[in-house]
Design a protein around this motif. Structure first.
Motif, PDB file in Angstrom:
ATOM      1  N   SER A   1       0.844  -1.187   0.000  1.00  0.00           N
ATOM      2  CA  SER A   1       0.000   0.000   0.000  1.00  0.00           C
ATOM      3  C   SER A   1       0.881   1.237   0.000  1.00  0.00           C
ATOM      4  CB  SER A   1      -0.906   0.003   1.234  1.00  0.00           C
ATOM      5  OG  SER A   1      -0.142   0.307   2.393  1.00  0.00           O
ATOM      6  N   ASP A   2       0.289   2.380  -0.256  1.00  0.00           N
ATOM      7  CA  ASP A   2       1.051   3.625  -0.255  1.00  0.00           C
ATOM      8  C   ASP A   2       1.673   3.895   1.110  1.00  0.00           C
ATOM      9  OD1 ASP A   2       0.403   4.013  -2.885  1.00  0.00           O
ATOM     10  OD2 ASP A   2      -1.208   5.461  -2.484  1.00  0.00           O
ATOM     11  N   VAL A   3       0.949   3.573   2.165  1.00  0.00           N
ATOM     12  CA  VAL A   3       1.453   3.811   3.520  1.00  0.00           C
ATOM     13  C   VAL A   3       2.661   2.925   3.804  1.00  0.00           C
ATOM     14  CG1 VAL A   3       0.878   3.639   5.975  1.00  0.00           C
ATOM     15  CG2 VAL A   3      -0.787   4.574   4.371  1.00  0.00           C
ATOM     16  N   GLU A   4       2.583   1.646   3.418  1.00  0.00           N
ATOM     17  CA  GLU A   4       3.705   0.734   3.634  1.00  0.00           C
ATOM     18  C   GLU A   4       4.931   1.172   2.839  1.00  0.00           C
ATOM     19  OE1 GLU A   4       1.369  -3.453   4.432  1.00  0.00           O
ATOM     20  OE2 GLU A   4       1.540  -2.681   2.395  1.00  0.00           O
ATOM     21  N   LEU A   5       4.716   1.617   1.619  1.00  0.00           N
ATOM     22  CA  LEU A   5       5.816   2.095   0.791  1.00  0.00           C
ATOM     23  C   LEU A   5       6.432   3.350   1.401  1.00  0.00           C
ATOM     24  CD1 LEU A   5       7.486   1.825  -1.768  1.00  0.00           C
ATOM     25  CD2 LEU A   5       5.732   3.143  -2.963  1.00  0.00           C
ATOM     26  N   TRP A   6       5.602   4.270   1.869  1.00  0.00           N
ATOM     27  CA  TRP A   6       6.093   5.498   2.500  1.00  0.00           C
ATOM     28  C   TRP A   6       6.927   5.158   3.726  1.00  0.00           C
ATOM     29  CZ3 TRP A   6       5.721   7.753   7.267  1.00  0.00           C
ATOM     30  CH2 TRP A   6       6.161   9.061   7.363  1.00  0.00           C
ATOM     31  N   ARG A   7       6.442   4.235   4.556  1.00  0.00           N
ATOM     32  CA  ARG A   7       7.189   3.838   5.754  1.00  0.00           C
ATOM     33  C   ARG A   7       8.538   3.230   5.394  1.00  0.00           C
ATOM     34  NH1 ARG A   7       2.217   1.330   8.931  1.00  0.00           N
ATOM     35  NH2 ARG A   7       1.513   3.225   9.965  1.00  0.00           N
ATOM     36  N   TYR A   8       8.556   2.395   4.375  1.00  0.00           N
ATOM     37  CA  TYR A   8       9.801   1.770   3.955  1.00  0.00           C
ATOM     38  C   TYR A   8      10.808   2.832   3.509  1.00  0.00           C
ATOM     39  CZ  TYR A   8      13.195  -0.865   1.281  1.00  0.00           C
ATOM     40  OH  TYR A   8      14.367  -1.368   0.808  1.00  0.00           O
ATOM     41  N   ILE A   9      10.368   3.739   2.657  1.00  0.00           N
ATOM     42  CA  ILE A   9      11.257   4.791   2.159  1.00  0.00           C
ATOM     43  C   ILE A   9      11.714   5.677   3.307  1.00  0.00           C
ATOM     44  CG2 ILE A   9      11.351   6.878   0.727  1.00  0.00           C
ATOM     45  CD1 ILE A   9       9.499   5.363  -1.255  1.00  0.00           C
ATOM     46  N   TYR A  10      10.811   6.038   4.197  1.00  0.00           N
ATOM     47  CA  TYR A  10      11.165   6.888   5.336  1.00  0.00           C
ATOM     48  C   TYR A  10      12.205   6.193   6.226  1.00  0.00           C
ATOM     49  CZ  TYR A  10      10.677   9.874   9.420  1.00  0.00           C
ATOM     50  OH  TYR A  10      10.936  10.706  10.465  1.00  0.00           O
TER      51      TYR A  10
ATOM     52  N   ARG B   1       6.273  18.916   4.160  1.00  0.00           N
ATOM     53  CA  ARG B   1       6.174  18.169   2.905  1.00  0.00           C
ATOM     54  C   ARG B   1       7.358  18.551   2.021  1.00  0.00           C
ATOM     55  NH1 ARG B   1       1.800  16.343   0.267  1.00  0.00           N
ATOM     56  NH2 ARG B   1       0.223  15.540   1.637  1.00  0.00           N
ATOM     57  N   ASP B   2       7.713  17.650   1.139  1.00  0.00           N
ATOM     58  CA  ASP B   2       8.790  17.895   0.175  1.00  0.00           C
ATOM     59  C   ASP B   2      10.096  18.308   0.851  1.00  0.00           C
ATOM     60  OD1 ASP B   2       6.973  17.363  -1.915  1.00  0.00           O
ATOM     61  OD2 ASP B   2       6.273  19.440  -1.879  1.00  0.00           O
TER      62      ASP B   2
END
Length: 153
Positions: free
Chosen positions: A6-15, A36-37
């Protein structure tokens, strides 16, 4: 990736990866803080850092929560198993980071003893390493307590 995150899981991974790069000194956050950004500046690779490429962490261990294979269906039926695996992995990472920070603080302390004239120059770094290890110890305790709760349940 096959789009199973999901977008949230991807965001957490990248973060998480950005935090790791920042912690080891490979990147630096811009002086201007943004909600942001956010801008980061890539620095040179730290000389004491050893990098190894891993294709797919979850498929390597065979116990991933997000692999979508036969294990993925089993994990959906047992969400606490997935949480336990994630917490154990996080505990290992935090334990390693904590030991690194403790070693760094210990070395600064030795430098103070051996070369007292350096104390003023590196005391702030020593305090940062000590504070970081204390925070990581708190994180580790919270994760270990959560793991105990999951095992008992």
């Amino acid at each position: 990736m096959d789009g199973s995150l999901s977008d949230v899981e991807l965001w957490r991974y990248i973060y998480d990866q950005v935090r790791r790069l920042k912690r080891v000194g490979w990147i630096r956050q811009d002086a201007v803080r943004r909600r942001r950004d956010q801008v980061f500046h890539v620095l040179g690779k730290p000389s004491d850092l050893t990098v190894s490429l891993i294709d797919d962490v979850d498929s390597r261990s065979g116990t991933g929560c997000l692999d979508g294979g036969a294990g993925g269906a089993r994990d959906l039926q047992q969400p606490e198993l997935c949480a336990t695996l994630r917490l154990e992995s996080l505990a290992k990472e935090i334990r390693l980071d904590m030991l690194t920070a403790l070693g760094e603080a210990e070395r600064y302390k030795q430098l103070f003893t051996e070369m007292p004239d350096l104390r003023l120059r590196v005391e702030e770094d020593y305090l940062d390493a000590r504070d970081r290890s204390s925070r990581l110890l708190g994180h580790l305790r919270a994760i270990e307590n959560t793991l105990k709760t999951l095992v008992v349940a």
